[in-house]
Design a protein around this motif. Structure first.
Motif, mmCIF file in Angstrom:
data_model
loop_
_atom_site.group_PDB
_atom_site.id
_atom_site.type_symbol
_atom_site.label_atom_id
_atom_site.label_comp_id
_atom_site.label_asym_id
_atom_site.label_seq_id
_atom_site.Cartn_x
_atom_site.Cartn_y
_atom_site.Cartn_z
ATOM 1 N N ARG A 26 0.833 -1.211 0.000
ATOM 2 C CA ARG A 26 0.000 0.000 0.000
ATOM 3 C C ARG A 26 0.862 1.253 0.000
ATOM 4 N NH1 ARG A 26 -3.656 -2.548 3.283
ATOM 5 N NH2 ARG A 26 -2.657 -1.767 5.162
ATOM 6 N N GLY A 27 1.857 1.282 0.879
ATOM 7 C CA GLY A 27 2.740 2.435 0.985
ATOM 8 C C GLY A 27 3.495 2.699 -0.314
ATOM 9 N N VAL A 28 4.025 1.626 -0.888
ATOM 10 C CA VAL A 28 4.806 1.750 -2.125
ATOM 11 C C VAL A 28 3.911 2.257 -3.262
ATOM 12 C CG1 VAL A 28 6.047 0.396 -3.870
ATOM 13 C CG2 VAL A 28 6.520 0.026 -1.441
ATOM 14 N N THR A 29 2.678 1.773 -3.299
ATOM 15 C CA THR A 29 1.735 2.183 -4.338
ATOM 16 C C THR A 29 1.425 3.680 -4.219
ATOM 17 O OG1 THR A 29 0.785 -0.016 -4.198
ATOM 18 C CG2 THR A 29 -0.498 1.615 -5.390
ATOM 19 N N GLN A 30 1.289 4.128 -2.956
ATOM 20 C CA GLN A 30 1.022 5.557 -2.742
ATOM 21 C C GLN A 30 2.178 6.435 -3.205
ATOM 22 O OE1 GLN A 30 0.011 5.690 1.389
ATOM 23 N NE2 GLN A 30 -2.072 4.949 1.038
ATOM 24 N N MET A 31 3.380 5.864 -3.250
ATOM 25 C CA MET A 31 4.532 6.628 -3.718
ATOM 26 C C MET A 31 4.663 6.576 -5.244
ATOM 27 S SD MET A 31 7.256 5.503 -0.762
ATOM 28 C CE MET A 31 8.648 6.470 -1.362
ATOM 29 N N GLY A 32 3.649 5.980 -5.918
ATOM 30 C CA GLY A 32 3.659 5.976 -7.385
ATOM 31 C C GLY A 32 4.384 4.787 -7.996
ATOM 32 N N PHE A 33 4.523 3.730 -7.206
ATOM 33 C CA PHE A 33 5.185 2.527 -7.727
ATOM 34 C C PHE A 33 4.219 1.351 -7.736
ATOM 35 C CE2 PHE A 33 8.616 5.301 -6.816
ATOM 36 C CZ PHE A 33 9.571 4.992 -7.770
ATOM 37 N N VAL A 34 4.523 0.392 -8.592
ATOM 38 C CA VAL A 34 3.688 -0.797 -8.696
ATOM 39 C C VAL A 34 4.495 -1.985 -8.201
ATOM 40 C CG1 VAL A 34 2.157 -2.075 -10.233
ATOM 41 C CG2 VAL A 34 2.921 0.218 -10.852
ATOM 42 N N VAL A 35 3.845 -2.862 -7.453
ATOM 43 C CA VAL A 35 4.510 -4.077 -6.973
ATOM 44 C C VAL A 35 3.894 -5.270 -7.704
ATOM 45 C CG1 VAL A 35 5.053 -5.480 -4.950
ATOM 46 C CG2 VAL A 35 4.826 -3.001 -4.724
ATOM 47 N N ARG A 36 4.764 -6.068 -8.349
ATOM 48 C CA ARG A 36 4.266 -7.213 -9.122
ATOM 49 C C ARG A 36 5.104 -8.440 -8.812
ATOM 50 N NH1 ARG A 36 4.419 -3.397 -14.049
ATOM 51 N NH2 ARG A 36 2.261 -2.764 -14.340
ATOM 52 N N LEU A 86 14.156 7.921 -11.073
ATOM 53 C CA LEU A 86 15.231 7.078 -10.526
ATOM 54 C C LEU A 86 15.469 7.392 -9.048
ATOM 55 C CD1 LEU A 86 17.665 7.285 -13.567
ATOM 56 C CD2 LEU A 86 16.346 5.269 -12.836
ATOM 57 N N GLU A 87 15.398 8.679 -8.729
ATOM 58 C CA GLU A 87 15.579 9.068 -7.325
ATOM 59 C C GLU A 87 14.471 8.477 -6.450
ATOM 60 O OE1 GLU A 87 15.905 13.374 -6.274
ATOM 61 O OE2 GLU A 87 17.643 13.242 -7.632
ATOM 62 N N ALA A 88 13.254 8.549 -6.969
ATOM 63 C CA ALA A 88 12.125 8.003 -6.202
ATOM 64 C C ALA A 88 12.269 6.487 -6.042
ATOM 65 C CB ALA A 88 10.807 8.344 -6.897
ATOM 66 N N LEU A 89 12.719 5.802 -7.093
ATOM 67 C CA LEU A 89 12.906 4.346 -6.992
ATOM 68 C C LEU A 89 14.016 4.027 -5.988
ATOM 69 C CD1 LEU A 89 12.253 1.458 -7.869
ATOM 70 C CD2 LEU A 89 13.873 1.715 -9.755
ATOM 71 N N ASP A 90 15.074 4.837 -6.039
ATOM 72 C CA ASP A 90 16.160 4.653 -5.085
ATOM 73 C C ASP A 90 15.623 4.776 -3.662
ATOM 74 O OD1 ASP A 90 19.329 4.692 -4.935
ATOM 75 O OD2 ASP A 90 18.558 6.044 -3.380
ATOM 76 N N LYS A 91 14.807 5.786 -3.456
ATOM 77 C CA LYS A 91 14.266 6.044 -2.116
ATOM 78 C C LYS A 91 13.357 4.892 -1.660
ATOM 79 C CE LYS A 91 11.560 9.551 0.258
ATOM 80 N NZ LYS A 91 10.630 10.650 0.005
ATOM 81 N N VAL A 92 12.456 4.483 -2.544
ATOM 82 C CA VAL A 92 11.512 3.430 -2.153
ATOM 83 C C VAL A 92 12.254 2.108 -1.924
ATOM 84 C CG1 VAL A 92 10.758 2.505 -4.407
ATOM 85 C CG2 VAL A 92 9.132 2.676 -2.553
ATOM 86 N N THR A 93 13.282 1.868 -2.714
ATOM 87 C CA THR A 93 14.051 0.635 -2.542
ATOM 88 C C THR A 93 14.778 0.640 -1.195
ATOM 89 O OG1 THR A 93 14.385 0.526 -4.924
ATOM 90 C CG2 THR A 93 15.809 -0.865 -3.571
ATOM 91 N N ARG A 94 15.385 1.779 -0.869
ATOM 92 C CA ARG A 94 16.082 1.851 0.425
ATOM 93 C C ARG A 94 15.102 1.679 1.593
ATOM 94 N NH1 ARG A 94 21.266 2.735 -0.553
ATOM 95 N NH2 ARG A 94 21.694 3.691 -2.572
ATOM 96 N N GLN A 95 13.895 2.219 1.413
ATOM 97 C CA GLN A 95 12.891 2.032 2.464
ATOM 98 C C GLN A 95 12.490 0.558 2.589
ATOM 99 O OE1 GLN A 95 9.638 4.730 1.827
ATOM 100 N NE2 GLN A 95 10.834 6.531 2.440
ATOM 101 N N LEU A 96 12.303 -0.079 1.436
ATOM 102 C CA LEU A 96 11.949 -1.507 1.460
ATOM 103 C C LEU A 96 13.042 -2.323 2.135
ATOM 104 C CD1 LEU A 96 10.424 -2.096 -2.099
ATOM 105 C CD2 LEU A 96 9.251 -2.364 0.098
ATOM 106 N N ILE A 97 14.277 -2.002 1.802
ATOM 107 C CA ILE A 97 15.408 -2.724 2.395
ATOM 108 C C ILE A 97 15.411 -2.531 3.910
ATOM 109 C CG2 ILE A 97 17.937 -2.724 2.587
ATOM 110 C CD1 ILE A 97 17.967 -2.127 -0.478
#
Lengths: 350, 350
Positions: free
Chosen positions: B192-202, B232-243
């Motif tokens: 849910r959180g990742v989706t709100q940041m404009g990313f899709v989880v598949r 790319l910056e947003a993906l970097d951020k979301v990835t670091r959060q996921l990690i």
């Protein structure tokens, strides 16, 4: 022999020797005997029971020397450990008053004293060796009979506390591994057939115990009106039939779903070799599959003796004895897994 | 490079190198581009599509030489194998008409031709290397742009067959392993959180694919109205959060139920090392547990690269290619188990 000596040793009936030992774990003969001068144990006073013990221990001292363990001196954990070793019954473990057990170093011969009967002479042998067990039990009885006489009636035979043991006082049994019949769902029918032949099928720890690891104890129901040799012959016959049925079931499985069966065996070996936690039930199920694999000749270096020994050594009180303190269930699962893993690793590439 | 050469090699993005590669399997950037003179692929005639291919292959011949595989020449199994390698999409696999793929030897760079867009430039790299993937994709695009021009509007950016790709035409994604969040049942909230940041989880194979082995593909939803660097910056951020979330989940698990987690890992290793049959799902679940074990530093000698490679090589069409014939499902399970077992055995004592 001290209690610690006993625990360190592995009973000879677990060594995987003897006929058909991939199928028949062990053969057992026990004779119920009572001293004629005294009341049966459940009616005897403490003093009378002490006297019974004194007589039996004295008689033993003159024959093959067995070590005596006084159940009232052992603590509850030690008694429970003896149950795990199949040396004493839960009745002797949980009972009260003077009682104990005589046992030799190999643990193939033991005598429970003041359990239901004054004496319960027990011989256990590895594999399908009922006749050998019977011979050894007769010898042990003869040794004791040099110093003791046993309550006997010309009409009824040996007299016992419970009428179900009267006559020969003999119970002969085998512990047999029947995973094939369980997998082909034929076990229920087989049990019916065996029961009709006058035998009882039970779990690993006899009366009232659950079946675990596809191990079944088959023993004669009737002690009266049949000679020992008739009983032994019938047990021999029923065992050979069970072996044949199990073999047929395995052939069917290996014909129909060979790769699934092999996979089941190897999964089990993989888990036993690597798990960090194993419940008792998991261990029994996994070792059943590995035992089946040995029977199917899938392994080079694993022997049933290893599994037999682990079967006893991974029981709760054995684990606690090894670690030297009480363990809760998750701790036992960890110690059990460590033990299984180490033993599997010692075998190298199976 | 022939098709067989391609299959024999292991794509460099599977080698387990790169930052945080025990968690992030791979990073991917793909750019959707179209030639301005021609209709979009779904409207173009066969002849037009042929012409598009000719242009692109000619342009490629002048830059870094990639090998071209004509999808209409490959058979269905070969196309399915390319899907398993993440080189082509199911749409290209199952489509009709002139279409194909350009790919380099390391398989880190490929260009689908006449899929949804005329060109889909794709760069995949091992580990968390989104920036490096982006740089490589830009270089590849620049190489092609020396010979080709791309449909571009000052207002909309790069024009694409589907408006969801218009703008940057870029999709950036990571493939990440999140067993901790799955075990602590936090994954739903995280998605849910990742989706709100404009990313899709598949799942592993993108759109419409199931999640398997706790592997999640996270990619940007929006291509329009943001620059590539913002995405790319947003993906970097979301990835670091996921990690960070995954690391917290693992810390919780190792604090609360360390021995169960270690046991789960070792069971899985034991089964992977010994099973004779493994379904695809079983393989993915077991290798997920082993991958977790690598992250938790429970093993000395197993590396994620081995698991990454097996993840692709144990897929159905790869197994069939290796054996050289069609395999039914039980046969595949056997070959898959053989392959996993051999690779685990090569590692020796983990």
């Amino acid at each position: 022999m001290t209690f610690d000596d006993l625990v360190k040793r592995t009973a000879s009936w677990l060594d995987g020797s003897g006929d058909l030992s991939t199928l028949v774990i062990s053969s057992r003969v026990r004779l119920a005997r009572n001293l004629p001068f005294s009341k049966f144990a459940h009616l005897a006073s403490e003093a009378e029971k002490e006297q019974i013990i004194t007589c039996i221990v004295a008689a033993n001292a003159k024959g093959v020397p067995l070590s005596y363990f006084d159940a009232t001196v052992l603590d509850a954990s030690q008694r429970a450990l003896l149950v795990e070793r199949h040396l004493i019954s839960p009745a002797l473990e949980k009972g009260t008053g003077p009682r104990g057990i005589l046992v030799n170093e190999q643990e193939d011969l033991s005598v429970m004293v003041n359990e239901e009967d004054h004496l319960r002479i027990q011989v256990m042998q590895s594999g399908f060796q009922v006749d050998e067990a019977w011979t050894a039990a007769r010898c042990a009885e003869a040794d004791l009979a040099r110093e003791l006489s046993f309550a006997f009636s010309e009409k009824w035979g040996y007299l016992t506390a419970c009428p179900s043991n009267t006559g020969t006082g003999m119970r002969a049994s085998i512990l047999i591994h029947l995973p094939g019949l369980v997998l082909t769902q034929e076990m229920e029918g087989v049990i019916r057939g065996v029961t009709q032949m006058g035998f009882v099928v039970r779990g690993l720890y006899g009366e009232g115990s659950d079946v675990s690891g596809n191990l079944f104890q088959v023993s004669n129901q009737i002690t009266l009106g049949r000679t020992e040799l008739e009983i032994l012959e019938a047990l021999d016959k029923v065992t050979r039939q069970l072996i044949q049925c199990e073999q047929n079931a395995r052939d069917t499985l290996m014909g129909d779903i060979r790769s699934q069966i092999e996979d089941k065996v190897w999964w089990a070996f993989g888990i036993l070799s690597h798990a960090r936690l194993l419940s008792s039930q998991e261990f029994m199920n996994l070792s059943s599959a590995v035992r089946l694999g040995i029977g199917l000749e899938l392994f080079d270096s694993i022997e049933v003796g290893t599994l037999n020994e682990l079967m006893v050594r991974t029981k709760p009180y054995h684990l606690q004895n090894q670690v030297g303190r009480q363990l809760d269930s998750p701790e036992r699962d960890r110690v059990r897994a460590d033990m299984a893993r180490r033993r599997m690793a010692e075998l190298g590439n199976p």
